[in-house]
Design a protein around this motif. Structure first.
Motif, PDB file in Angstrom:
ATOM      1  N   UNK A  10      87.719  -3.638 114.113  1.00  0.00           N
ATOM      2  CA  UNK A  10      88.961  -2.872 113.993  1.00  0.00           C
ATOM      3  C   UNK A  10      90.119  -3.703 113.469  1.00  0.00           C
ATOM      4  N   UNK A  11      91.008  -3.053 112.717  1.00  0.00           N
ATOM      5  CA  UNK A  11      92.315  -3.628 112.427  1.00  0.00           C
ATOM      6  C   UNK A  11      93.144  -3.555 113.709  1.00  0.00           C
ATOM      7  N   UNK A  12      94.140  -4.438 113.829  1.00  0.00           N
ATOM      8  CA  UNK A  12      94.947  -4.444 115.042  1.00  0.00           C
ATOM      9  C   UNK A  12      95.682  -3.118 115.212  1.00  0.00           C
ATOM     10  N   UNK A  13      96.113  -2.507 114.100  1.00  0.00           N
ATOM     11  CA  UNK A  13      96.812  -1.215 114.190  1.00  0.00           C
ATOM     12  C   UNK A  13      95.871  -0.120 114.679  1.00  0.00           C
ATOM     13  N   UNK A  14      94.583  -0.243 114.348  1.00  0.00           N
ATOM     14  CA  UNK A  14      93.602   0.741 114.795  1.00  0.00           C
ATOM     15  C   UNK A  14      93.298   0.568 116.277  1.00  0.00           C
ATOM     16  N   UNK A  15      93.325  -0.675 116.735  1.00  0.00           N
ATOM     17  CA  UNK A  15      93.051  -0.944 118.145  1.00  0.00           C
ATOM     18  C   UNK A  15      94.146  -0.385 119.040  1.00  0.00           C
ATOM     19  N   UNK A  16      95.408  -0.676 118.707  1.00  0.00           N
ATOM     20  CA  UNK A  16      96.502  -0.296 119.615  1.00  0.00           C
ATOM     21  C   UNK A  16      96.767   1.209 119.599  1.00  0.00           C
ATOM     22  N   UNK A  17      96.228   1.925 118.611  1.00  0.00           N
ATOM     23  CA  UNK A  17      96.405   3.388 118.574  1.00  0.00           C
ATOM     24  C   UNK A  17      95.136   4.124 119.003  1.00  0.00           C
ATOM     25  N   UNK A  18      94.113   3.376 119.402  1.00  0.00           N
ATOM     26  CA  UNK A  18      92.857   4.002 119.833  1.00  0.00           C
ATOM     27  C   UNK A  18      93.103   4.843 121.083  1.00  0.00           C
ATOM     28  N   UNK A  19      92.550   6.047 121.094  1.00  0.00           N
ATOM     29  CA  UNK A  19      92.773   6.975 122.197  1.00  0.00           C
ATOM     30  C   UNK A  19      91.492   7.192 123.009  1.00  0.00           C
ATOM     31  N   UNK A  20      91.663   7.581 124.249  1.00  0.00           N
ATOM     32  CA  UNK A  20      90.507   7.885 125.096  1.00  0.00           C
ATOM     33  C   UNK A  20      89.711   9.038 124.496  1.00  0.00           C
ATOM     34  N   UNK A  21      90.425   9.989 123.900  1.00  0.00           N
ATOM     35  CA  UNK A  21      89.747  11.139 123.290  1.00  0.00           C
ATOM     36  C   UNK A  21      89.013  10.769 122.005  1.00  0.00           C
ATOM     37  N   UNK A  22      89.182   9.518 121.540  1.00  0.00           N
ATOM     38  CA  UNK A  22      88.461   9.047 120.355  1.00  0.00           C
ATOM     39  C   UNK A  22      87.120   8.415 120.709  1.00  0.00           C
TER      40      UNK A  22
END
Length: 298
Positions: free
Chosen positions: A147-159
């Motif tokens: 993951x990119x860092x931006x993808x990590x910090x926006x990752x959701x439980x519903x994802x």
């Protein structure tokens, strides 16, 4: 047309028409602000429509004294994009950067960690407090999925789609992709949600965000950088690492172990296969093994 108005309209164009991420838009904006600062410092009254090639050349010459060739090339590229936009919108007839050549730069190979170094980083995490459990989960997730860092910090439980073995990631340009997730990362995420996150009270807007700080807010990019930096110091790692290092290591290790380059491209979310091909250059022995394994004259 004033610079402030032109830059604001350009930002909207990049966001709406081109679908670029906010980080990319901010990078383009900073380069344009450097140009306007140069004009102000030299008391040059020139609008985005009136500025000519000589002034742009002068700005780039001054900038070249302060930045490396790679940064200089990026600035030229950003200016070219801005003036292309003005030409496209019929504010200008020509692009003043058309005849300006960017400095030639070699292809920069990404830094990577070995599998042992990644294991050392994870082993150095203090699991005696809740943040340690969270931090281990963060590193396992980034390395497991590239993951990119931006993808990590926006990752959701519903994802999280653990029954199917995938997570949904929103990447650059808000493009979504599904990435397989290793069972180890799944295990640590499940433990983190059950034992750590369940005791936090998410602030408004972060109810579905996977990784939270102690106050219930989402994590920042800088916090992820700091976590990795502190771990690198703890194991005396003589490398400069960042969250992107884990992403590069993910791709390199997959390729080295025989993964298909096209599959790696899809998992990383690269629009062009040429972007992914940089990993081939990291380990030429991989190419030798491919020929020896698959060539009919082996």
């Amino acid at each position: 047309m004033k610079w402030k108005n032109a830059i604001r309209d350009y930002q909207l164009f990049l966001k709406i028409e081109r679908g670029l991420s906010q980080n990319t838009i901010d990078s383009y904006t900073r380069d344009l602000e450097k140009l306007t600062l140069f004009l102000n410092d030299n008391e040059i009254d020139s609008s985005p429509i009136a500025i000519d090639e000589n002034l742009v050349q002068q700005f780039i010459y001054e900038t070249a004294k302060q930045v490396n060739p790679r940064s200089q090339a990026r600035i030229i590229s950003g200016l070219r994009s801005f003036f292309d936009y003005l030409v496209f919108e019929d504010y200008r007839k020509t692009n003043p950067t058309d005849l300006i050549e960017a400095p030639k730069i070699g292809r920069k190979l990404p830094d990577t960690l070995s599998e042992d170094e990644i294991n050392e980083l994870i082993s150095a995490i203090d699991l005696s407090h809740p943040q340690g459990e969270r931090n281990r989960t963060i590193i396992e997730t980034m390395y497991s999925c590239g993951l990119r860092v931006s993808e990590l910090i926006t990752l959701k439980i519903s994802d999280l789609f653990f029954e199917e073995g995938f997570i949904k990631v929103t990447g650059k340009g808000n493009k979504e992709r599904f990435i397989p997730i290793h069972y180890n990362a799944q295990k640590y995420i499940s433990i983190y949600i059950k034992d750590i996150r369940s005791h936090l009270t998410p602030k408004k807007g972060f109810e579905d965000t996977l990784f939270l700080n102690r106050r219930g807010n989402g994590l920042t990019r800088q916090m992820i950088f700091t976590i990795l930096k502190n771990l690198a110091v703890a194991i005396n790692l003589n490398k400069k690492i960042s969250p992107h290092t884990l992403r590069h290591s993910f791709a390199t290790h997959l390729l080295k172990n025989g993964a298909d380059l096209r599959a790696i491209q899809q998992m990383l979310g690269h629009e062009s296969i040429t972007t992914t091909e940089v990993y081939v250059h990291l380990d030429k022995s991989y190419l030798k093994e491919v020929v020896e394994t698959y060539h009919p004259r082996k």
